[in-house]
Design a protein around this motif. Sequence first.
Motif, mmCIF file in Angstrom:
data_model
loop_
_atom_site.group_PDB
_atom_site.id
_atom_site.type_symbol
_atom_site.label_atom_id
_atom_site.label_comp_id
_atom_site.label_asym_id
_atom_site.label_seq_id
_atom_site.Cartn_x
_atom_site.Cartn_y
_atom_site.Cartn_z
ATOM 1 N N PHE A 90 0.855 -1.183 0.000
ATOM 2 C CA PHE A 90 0.000 0.000 0.000
ATOM 3 C C PHE A 90 0.896 1.240 0.000
ATOM 4 O O PHE A 90 2.015 1.209 0.532
ATOM 5 C CB PHE A 90 -0.902 0.024 1.236
ATOM 6 N N ALA A 263 -6.426 2.423 4.137
ATOM 7 C CA ALA A 263 -5.236 2.057 3.358
ATOM 8 C C ALA A 263 -5.514 2.366 1.895
ATOM 9 O O ALA A 263 -6.638 2.192 1.423
ATOM 10 C CB ALA A 263 -4.910 0.579 3.542
ATOM 11 N N GLU A 264 -4.501 2.814 1.166
ATOM 12 C CA GLU A 264 -4.755 3.209 -0.220
ATOM 13 C C GLU A 264 -3.562 2.997 -1.131
ATOM 14 O O GLU A 264 -2.415 2.907 -0.686
ATOM 15 C CB GLU A 264 -5.200 4.672 -0.271
ATOM 16 N N ILE A 265 -3.883 2.896 -2.426
ATOM 17 C CA ILE A 265 -2.866 2.952 -3.474
ATOM 18 C C ILE A 265 -3.121 4.235 -4.248
ATOM 19 O O ILE A 265 -4.253 4.541 -4.619
ATOM 20 C CB ILE A 265 -2.908 1.712 -4.397
ATOM 21 N N TRP A 301 -10.288 -5.381 0.802
ATOM 22 C CA TRP A 301 -8.836 -5.434 1.003
ATOM 23 C C TRP A 301 -8.181 -6.295 -0.079
ATOM 24 O O TRP A 301 -7.223 -5.869 -0.747
ATOM 25 C CB TRP A 301 -8.589 -6.003 2.395
#
Length: 465
Positions: A90, A263-265, A301
Amino acid sequence: MRSYTKTVLLLSIFILGLMISANAQEESEIVDVSSYQDEAQKIIDAALADEEAFQKLTYFVDKYGHRLSGSETLENSIDWILKEMQEQPFDNVTSQKVMVPHWVRDEESATLVSPYKRDLPMLGLGGSVGTLENGVEAEVLVVENFKDLKKKAEQAKGKIIVYNVPFTSYGETVQYRYRGAVEAAKVGAVASLIRSVTPFSMQTPHTGNSAYEEGIKKIPQAAITVEHAKLLHRLQKMGKSIKIHLSMDAKILPDAPSRNIIAEIKGSEKPEEIVVLGGHIDAWDVGQGAMDDAGGCFAAWEAVMLMKELGLKPKRTIRVVMWTNEENGLRGATAYRDMVKENGNLKNHVLAIESDGGVFEPRGFGFGGTDKGYEIVSKIGTLLVPIGADTVNRGGGGADIGPIMREGVPGMGLLVDHSRYFWYHHTAADTIDKLDEEEYQKCIATMAIMAYVAADLPQRIPFGN
């Protein structure tokens, strides 16, 4: 005259040019997802081949089980997820602090003492007050609905009200769980018992949140099984005197700290624009919360991790959120809304996707947003034909994305085969064995394709309702 004709001619050419330009602009905004067919199939194939995803979900619910707001188990489970995410690729993993309600069930029981003695399986309803130290013992009045309660109001004083209300739909029947104690207290009842909100029962009581009303006495409230609600009704119709002893040690403690998981991209071209997907990580204090809603959280997720594994780089940021306290407060959802409003990111939310209806065989999505937005997501939905998840209906969303949807963010709720969902909903039977691995894998693929393409298309899904 010639000057006038020339002016008209030039004006006509100008207008024609505007029309051609407008048509060209409109043509450029036509949604074309054909270029994503190969990537969509790769996502499907990878999801169906991934055996570790279901193993991870199984490990989590077996280890952490029920995760009610305010509990140590919930916070330990959040710690575990954050640690796992921080070891994955991530771009950003963080948590958002949220103060949540802390209701504790403790010891409880219901016993039929007349016309004969029998233990009644029961579950106190979230937020209920407890009984006195020695419990409450009183005669029972069974009613079929709120209208029937009002009709029998003179008989209700000092009684334990039992609502024997058959399941029609969740939205309609759940009002007895939510308002049952309030309406019973208004007519002088000492406690409220509801027939569990379910279409099918094997002696399984269903819990869930309930409410009180300012100025109305708070009385204990709990759910009994469908079987015993029917039994009590039969006894009443036979003219029997029915008495129940109810004991509940439930208590409300001060608010406790919890966290949303984020959480991230990052997007490759428009990182400021966000597609968010997720579910709620808290669960009732019975069962494992596998279906409601660890499965939804983990599917989101896994969907994002699948993109990373396949080397897919969407233009926009994709963010996974696991909201806390959906079951008995929605504090996580409102805190997330407040955060993105305060930092100016609300209108940068292109789409919000929620899974909170179980991770059974996916059918598609329900969408809440503009007509143009519906056109775009419907086109994306065609990429899900290979797994039968291509249905996109008008109207949809979810409890946790509800607060940002009401501010104008387009939202979608994952649609699944929900024929068995309310069998296990809010019961001790919500355990991992009720889920099917392949169905779960298809849910991951469904969410991954919708999120990825929505984040990568040239067109943005329009903001607004």
